[in-house]
Design an enzyme around this catalytic site. Structure first.
Site, PDB file in Angstrom:
ATOM      1  N   ASP A 198       0.861  -1.140  -0.070  1.00  0.00           N
ATOM      2  CA  ASP A 198       0.043   0.120  -0.083  1.00  0.00           C
ATOM      3  C   ASP A 198       0.999   1.129   0.159  1.00  0.00           C
ATOM      4  O   ASP A 198       1.947   1.154   0.413  1.00  0.00           O
ATOM      5  CB  ASP A 198      -1.006   0.143   1.250  1.00  0.00           C
TER       6      ASP A 198
ATOM      7  N   ARG B 134      -1.784  -0.586  -8.827  1.00  0.00           N
ATOM      8  CA  ARG B 134      -3.202  -0.125  -8.236  1.00  0.00           C
ATOM      9  C   ARG B 134      -3.218   1.265  -8.129  1.00  0.00           C
ATOM     10  O   ARG B 134      -2.273   1.920  -7.468  1.00  0.00           O
ATOM     11  CB  ARG B 134      -3.342  -0.797  -6.751  1.00  0.00           C
TER      12      ARG B 134
END
Length: 307
Positions: A133, A184
């Site tokens: 992330d 992402r």
């Protein structure tokens, strides 16, 4: 400054108050259950099984961030390694997500790299994909260094996240092209100053589409992480017009958010994943979810008033 930004900044500021945190932790459990699969790995795996039955894949994430000690970082690593081993036993796609700061990035970049390396040594032979992330802007550069170091060591089953609201992101994307990253793309959920991030939702949305289309044209596999029906429709339209197959990208949404849209997209033949968080350290994650959607604040207030 638009109302969406004012709302988000106000909520994130208030959420940092210890008294507010205490109230939400004790009296807003119904909202927690809506967005967090549970506190245990078993609960998360059951939630993932339920999604799989609906054609939606799971991204499993042991919640935690910004640890304060080496021991805490290693404890989180142990939890992630357990997750990797358990999810590897499942017959469905194996995908986990983690935050570099839960592995000690704020303490030492070397420590975070060591712990990430050990996780990938367990994950890759088991076919488990690991998504790193992206956190707030002061940590972007170090996170990108970690990703590049891991790729240069030969690890391929690791992906990165870029945030469309940061001014720097297009350059970051171009710099990453030699690594052919599994990307992402998100809008961004942290409170960022005007010196580093777009403050207008329309500009953030436009940048999200621009970066996603650029990545597709460059041949990258892109996970579009958004719940916005307009952005989803535009990604679908652009991909069809350009001749990109549905296998060239996917949609990612959050557990508990627009589940009917998740199922509908899966039924249309798109790869769809739901981000399934679990664990005891859920408060920072929930704060960002409240800040994203005003209706979530009403749910919090109703929980606080209703007990």
């Amino acid at each position: 400054m638009n109302l969406d930004l004012l709302y988000r900044q106000a909520v994130l500021s208030v959420a940092g108050n210890p008294r507010v945190e205490g109230l939400i932790k004790t009296r807003a459990r119904s909202l927690v259950r809506r967005y967090v699969a549970g506190e245990s790995l078993e609960e998360a795996l059951r939630a993932a099984e339920g999604l799989e039955r609906q054609g939606v894949h799971a991204i499993l994430d042991l919640l935690g961030e910004m640890v304060r000690s080496d021991a805490e970082a290693r404890a989180f690593q142990a939890g992630i390694l357990e997750l990797v081993r358990r999810v590897a036993e499942r017959p469905w796609p194996k995908y986990v997500s983690l935050k570099p700061t839960q592995l000690g990035l704020d303490l030492s970049e070397g420590l975070a790299l060591e712990l990430l390396r050990e996780i990938l040594r367990e994950a890759e032979p088991r076919g488990v994909f690991v998504r790193m992330d992206m956190e707030d802007s002061p940590r972007v550069e170090a996170t990108l260094r970690l990703y590049r170091a891991l790729r240069e060591e030969g690890f391929s089953g690791v992906g990165i996240v870029l945030q469309s609201y940061l001014f720097r992101t297009e350059k970051d994307l171009l710099d990453l092209l030699p690594y052919r990253p599994n990307l992402r793309l998100v809008k961004g959920a942290y409170r960022e100053p005007k010196e580093v991030a777009f403050q207008d939702k329309r500009l953030i949305d436009a940048q999200f589409l621009h970066l996603g289309k650029l990545a597709l044209r460059e041949g990258l596999y892109v996970a579009f992480a958004t719940h916005d029906p307009r952005l989803i429709a535009e990604v679908k339209r652009y991909a069809e017009a350009m001749g990109f197959p549905k296998t060239a990208f996917e949609f990612q949404l959050l557990y508990g958010v627009r589940p009917e849209e998740q199922r509908r997209l899966a039924q249309e033949g798109y790869t769809v994943r739901a981000y399934v968080p679990y664990g005891r350290d859920w408060y920072p994650y929930l704060s960002r979810r409240i800040a994203e959607r005003p209706e979530n604040l009403f749910l919090v207030l109703r929980s606080l008033l209703g007990g």
